[in-house]
Design a protein around this motif. Structure first.
Motif, short mmCIF file in Angstrom:
data_model
loop_
_atom_site.label_atom_id
_atom_site.label_comp_id
_atom_site.label_asym_id
_atom_site.label_seq_id
_atom_site.Cartn_x
_atom_site.Cartn_y
_atom_site.Cartn_z
N ILE A 281 25.67 53.04 7.73
CA ILE A 281 25.48 54.08 8.72
C ILE A 281 24.17 54.83 8.42
O ILE A 281 24.03 55.45 7.38
N ALA A 282 23.25 54.76 9.37
CA ALA A 282 21.96 55.42 9.17
C ALA A 282 22.06 56.91 9.47
O ALA A 282 21.43 57.74 8.80
N ARG A 283 22.83 57.26 10.49
CA ARG A 283 22.91 58.64 10.94
C ARG A 283 24.21 58.84 11.69
O ARG A 283 24.69 57.92 12.36
N THR A 284 24.80 60.01 11.56
CA THR A 284 26.03 60.34 12.28
C THR A 284 25.75 61.50 13.22
O THR A 284 25.20 62.53 12.81
N GLU B 62 36.59 50.78 3.59
CA GLU B 62 36.99 49.39 3.72
C GLU B 62 37.17 48.99 5.19
O GLU B 62 36.71 47.93 5.63
N THR B 63 37.84 49.84 5.95
CA THR B 63 38.02 49.56 7.37
C THR B 63 36.68 49.53 8.09
O THR B 63 36.42 48.66 8.93
N LEU B 64 35.83 50.49 7.77
CA LEU B 64 34.53 50.58 8.42
C LEU B 64 33.67 49.35 8.11
O LEU B 64 33.04 48.77 9.01
N THR B 65 33.68 48.92 6.86
CA THR B 65 32.92 47.73 6.48
C THR B 65 33.43 46.50 7.22
O THR B 65 32.64 45.71 7.76
N GLY B 66 34.75 46.34 7.27
CA GLY B 66 35.32 45.19 7.95
C GLY B 66 35.02 45.19 9.43
O GLY B 66 34.72 44.14 10.02
#
Length: 267
Positions: free
Chosen positions: A57-60, A124-128
């Motif tokens: 994630i570069a920016r939120t 983990e969820t975000l990566t998947g």
């Protein structure tokens, strides 16, 4: 290090409020649902921290009608001083806010969209999800959890299920918008957002063929999303997640209790 095949993503964190009094926020004594504390931390803060800390994630960007009010809360004040987090005010609906954010940042593609009540989101969820969405290569990818995966872990918990040939699925509040063509899907979302819980109403908007296929459960979810996307001029595919918690957001007091217990167990 970023590579050609692994671009960093702009995350849109939806934290707006719907018109009127939110019953869940009122139950917990706050004005905004995003500020409800789960396991001692406002939901907005917890999800923002996961996004900001993730290497992809570069920016939120926090999307809300009055983001400065949300970030004035003691539990979210750290976000106002964090360079990784920006805010964008406006939008009378979730879809309008997302559309405005996409148009305001033409260099931010690809985008990931999630919500402040997606409080069980973890690295983990975000990566998947990001890896799965990239592998699909479509304009739009949608995170889903199958009822089979969910029921093994939480047989008594209730979810809203979309039923297709071969299985039923619940949304994970994770959307991947890979390129500007995805804007047409967001525009469609604007038209049907008020009916988002009425599955047949949404299916009807895609035409009789797709509606009949859904009602008869004649299509697998992959084909249904591909056909739905084609009607909108985009390519679309599901990302099936193996983490059952990915489809638990906090919409009800019951959800809050489940999420609190899961976070306590993780801690």
């Amino acid at each position: 290090m970023e590579t050609e095949h692994e671009p960093r993503v702009t995350a849109l964190l939806v934290a707006g409020r719907r018109p009127g009094v939110d019953p869940l926020a009122a139950h917990f004594g706050v004005d905004d649902k995003a500020l409800i504390a789960v396991a001692g931390e406002p939901m907005l803060s917890r999800v923002a921290r996961v996004l900001a800390d993730h290497p992809r994630i570069a920016r939120t960007v926090v999307l809300a009608q009055a983001p400065e009010r949300l970030l004035a809360h003691p539990g979210t004040a750290w976000m106002a001083a964090d360079a990784r987090i920006a805010v964008l005010a406006g939008g009378n609906s979730v879809s309008a806010a997302v559309a405005a954010a996409l148009e305001a940042d033409p260099g931010g593609w690809p985008f990931l969209v999630t919500t402040a009540d997606n409080v069980l989101l973890d690295a983990e969820t975000l990566t998947g999800f990001i890896a799965g969405a990239g592998a699909r290569g479509t304009d739009v990818a949608i995170g889903l959890v199958s009822r089979e995966v969910f029921a093994r872990a939480y047989p008594d918990a209730r979810r809203t299920w979309l039923k297709f040939r071969g299985g039923a699925y619940s949304g994970a509040n994770l959307f991947f918008l890979a390129r500007p063509a995805a804007l047409s899907a967001v525009r469609f979302w604007q038209r049907v957002e008020s009916e988002r819980k009425k599955v047949r109403t949404i299916a009807r908007a895609f035409g009789p063929g797709l509606l009949a296929g859904y009602l008869l459960r004649a299509m697998r979810v992959e084909r249904a999303l591909a056909r739905a996307g084609a009607r909108l001029g985009v390519t679309a595919a599901p990302v099936l997640l193996e983490r059952p918690e990915a489809c638990i957001d906090v919409d009800k007091v019951e959800d809050h209790a489940i999420a609190s217990a899961i976070l306590a167990a993780r801690a």
